[in-house]
Write a protein that holds these residues in place. Sequence first.
Motif, PDB file in Angstrom:
ATOM      1  N   TRP A   1      10.160 -29.352 -15.744  1.00  0.00           N
ATOM      2  CA  TRP A   1      11.282 -29.649 -14.845  1.00  0.00           C
ATOM      3  C   TRP A   1      10.790 -30.251 -13.527  1.00  0.00           C
ATOM      4  O   TRP A   1      11.420 -31.159 -12.984  1.00  0.00           O
ATOM      5  CB  TRP A   1      12.094 -28.380 -14.600  1.00  0.00           C
TER       6      TRP A   1
ATOM      7  N   ARG B   1      10.096 -33.838 -14.291  1.00  0.00           N
ATOM      8  CA  ARG B   1      11.324 -34.630 -14.457  1.00  0.00           C
ATOM      9  C   ARG B   1      11.981 -34.903 -13.106  1.00  0.00           C
ATOM     10  O   ARG B   1      12.372 -36.042 -12.801  1.00  0.00           O
ATOM     11  CB  ARG B   1      12.296 -33.888 -15.374  1.00  0.00           C
ATOM     12  N   ILE B   2      12.102 -33.878 -12.277  1.00  0.00           N
ATOM     13  CA  ILE B   2      12.721 -34.039 -10.957  1.00  0.00           C
ATOM     14  C   ILE B   2      11.902 -34.989 -10.099  1.00  0.00           C
ATOM     15  O   ILE B   2      12.434 -35.884  -9.432  1.00  0.00           O
ATOM     16  CB  ILE B   2      12.848 -32.664 -10.270  1.00  0.00           C
TER      17      ILE B   2
ATOM     18  N   GLN C   1      12.283 -38.583 -11.122  1.00  0.00           N
ATOM     19  CA  GLN C   1      13.574 -39.121 -10.686  1.00  0.00           C
ATOM     20  C   GLN C   1      13.513 -39.554  -9.226  1.00  0.00           C
ATOM     21  O   GLN C   1      13.974 -40.643  -8.859  1.00  0.00           O
ATOM     22  CB  GLN C   1      14.671 -38.077 -10.881  1.00  0.00           C
TER      23      GLN C   1
ATOM     24  N   SER D   1      12.864 -27.468  -8.294  1.00  0.00           N
ATOM     25  CA  SER D   1      12.863 -26.994  -9.676  1.00  0.00           C
ATOM     26  C   SER D   1      13.140 -25.503  -9.778  1.00  0.00           C
ATOM     27  O   SER D   1      13.883 -25.066 -10.661  1.00  0.00           O
ATOM     28  CB  SER D   1      11.511 -27.312 -10.326  1.00  0.00           C
TER      29      SER D   1
ATOM     30  N   LYS E   1      16.966 -22.550 -10.464  1.00  0.00           N
ATOM     31  CA  LYS E   1      16.725 -21.878 -11.740  1.00  0.00           C
ATOM     32  C   LYS E   1      16.453 -20.397 -11.545  1.00  0.00           C
ATOM     33  O   LYS E   1      16.821 -19.581 -12.405  1.00  0.00           O
ATOM     34  CB  LYS E   1      15.533 -22.527 -12.460  1.00  0.00           C
TER      35      LYS E   1
ATOM     36  N   ASP F   1      19.820 -18.862 -11.624  1.00  0.00           N
ATOM     37  CA  ASP F   1      20.340 -18.756 -12.981  1.00  0.00           C
ATOM     38  C   ASP F   1      19.661 -17.618 -13.735  1.00  0.00           C
ATOM     39  O   ASP F   1      20.317 -16.828 -14.436  1.00  0.00           O
ATOM     40  CB  ASP F   1      20.114 -20.070 -13.736  1.00  0.00           C
TER      41      ASP F   1
ATOM     42  N   ASN G   1      22.365 -24.422 -11.027  1.00  0.00           N
ATOM     43  CA  ASN G   1      21.109 -25.163 -11.027  1.00  0.00           C
ATOM     44  C   ASN G   1      21.327 -26.666 -11.097  1.00  0.00           C
ATOM     45  O   ASN G   1      20.670 -27.442 -10.396  1.00  0.00           O
ATOM     46  CB  ASN G   1      20.248 -24.702 -12.207  1.00  0.00           C
ATOM     47  N   ASP G   2      22.275 -27.106 -11.940  1.00  0.00           N
ATOM     48  CA  ASP G   2      22.488 -28.544 -12.107  1.00  0.00           C
ATOM     49  C   ASP G   2      23.002 -29.191 -10.830  1.00  0.00           C
ATOM     50  O   ASP G   2      22.512 -30.252 -10.398  1.00  0.00           O
ATOM     51  CB  ASP G   2      23.441 -28.813 -13.276  1.00  0.00           C
ATOM     52  N   THR G   3      23.991 -28.558 -10.189  1.00  0.00           N
ATOM     53  CA  THR G   3      24.541 -29.155  -8.963  1.00  0.00           C
ATOM     54  C   THR G   3      23.538 -29.086  -7.811  1.00  0.00           C
ATOM     55  O   THR G   3      23.447 -30.017  -7.004  1.00  0.00           O
ATOM     56  CB  THR G   3      25.846 -28.439  -8.552  1.00  0.00           C
TER      57      THR G   3
ATOM     58  N   ILE H   1      20.219 -29.166  -8.069  1.00  0.00           N
ATOM     59  CA  ILE H   1      19.209 -30.194  -8.313  1.00  0.00           C
ATOM     60  C   ILE H   1      19.728 -31.577  -7.941  1.00  0.00           C
ATOM     61  O   ILE H   1      19.075 -32.345  -7.223  1.00  0.00           O
ATOM     62  CB  ILE H   1      18.756 -30.167  -9.789  1.00  0.00           C
ATOM     63  N   ASN H   2      20.917 -31.920  -8.438  1.00  0.00           N
ATOM     64  CA  ASN H   2      21.471 -33.254  -8.179  1.00  0.00           C
ATOM     65  C   ASN H   2      21.716 -33.491  -6.700  1.00  0.00           C
ATOM     66  O   ASN H   2      21.463 -34.583  -6.178  1.00  0.00           O
ATOM     67  CB  ASN H   2      22.764 -33.453  -8.973  1.00  0.00           C
TER      68      ASN H   2
END
Length: 388
Positions: free
Chosen positions: A90, A93-94, A97, A230, A234, A237, A262-264, A266-267
């Motif tokens: 993760w 990936r982050i 990006q 990251s 998480k 969560d 976690n998704d919001t 991170i974004n």
Amino acid sequence: MEKDAVIRNALRQTKEYDERLSPYATKNSECIKVRVSKKPITHLDIRWPYERDIDRILYSKSYRRYVDKTQALSFFSNVHITKRSLHVQWVSRIARQIGRGLNLNTDLIEAIALGHDLGHAPYGHVGEKALNDALKEKGVGFFAHNANSVRNLLFVERKGRGYNVSLQVLDGILCHNGEIINCRYEPDTNKTAEQFWEEYHRCWVEEDASSHIAPMTLEGCVVRISDVISYIGKDIDDAVNAGLIKRSDLPEEVTSVIGDGNDTIINRLIGDIVVHSYNKPYLEFSPEVYEALIKLYDFIGEKIHHNPILVKENEKLYRMVRELFDIFYEDLNAVGIKKYLANMNEDYLKSPRELLVTDFLSGMTDTYLLDYYKKVFLPKWHTDFDDE
């Protein structure tokens, strides 16, 4: 001639790639190896410099052990609780990006991200503290997983021969400290190889030295903040899934800015740092997002990492690591470490006894350490006895 044409084309593509990068990015042509390679080139290798480091890390034994090493919650059997293998993926990936958004060298970013936790002890920061206290007690220095990750790559892997990894990758790994959150991350672009080695050695002899060093590249800064991004969402969560907290416990002044999942999170964090760092020689959060991030970091520290349930169980894990350190330190011929040392080369075996023990213990997975502890300290039960 055909081989020469392929090589020329690969070199041309590398040059073109470098020219398309941000002026603040690290170019492939700037890659510095820490060792002079004595191995002759006998085959065509079209990988770019930092791609070779990615492969070295991916196929290392340390990388394989990620799969059974704790991220934050050590003793929950839920398969959805994060292990370190997922964490580093993760982070990678982050970071890629962010790197793509800022037009940085994503190969360098990936290599740093995948290798940043190779030297982590079993049971995460609990194991790290146990090894650090053991070295302090012996009066020989300190243990920090970032410096140990560098040591693994250079001096432990391949039976002590290590890998010839790039300076920029090693520096990013050494300086990835994800326990410190800043509003701005500026690379130390004047850092030399000599300074890197000084900082590396200082991490072993000066407590908390990792807090006072900065990466030499902007890509290293990206991985440093991606480590935070990251785990910070998480961990929430995981804690919710484990029943340690409820999502409604999160402070409203945090959730209203960066969300509660976690998704919001991170974004929101990725978007904010890309927007506020674009075409700049540093990374920067907006003031409102940085303030929310700090409040969230303090919240998870108090409610999750220092949760009474975790603290109580972590004390047991700490004792396990310390007791095994003492066993191995007193007897390098103990089962397990004797076999480990027998497979290492002569140069490696010249390392101080304390480091030999620390290398062996820090390389253990959670399960291996637990099983070994049972073997050493618990009685063996026998069910069949001859009648007298």
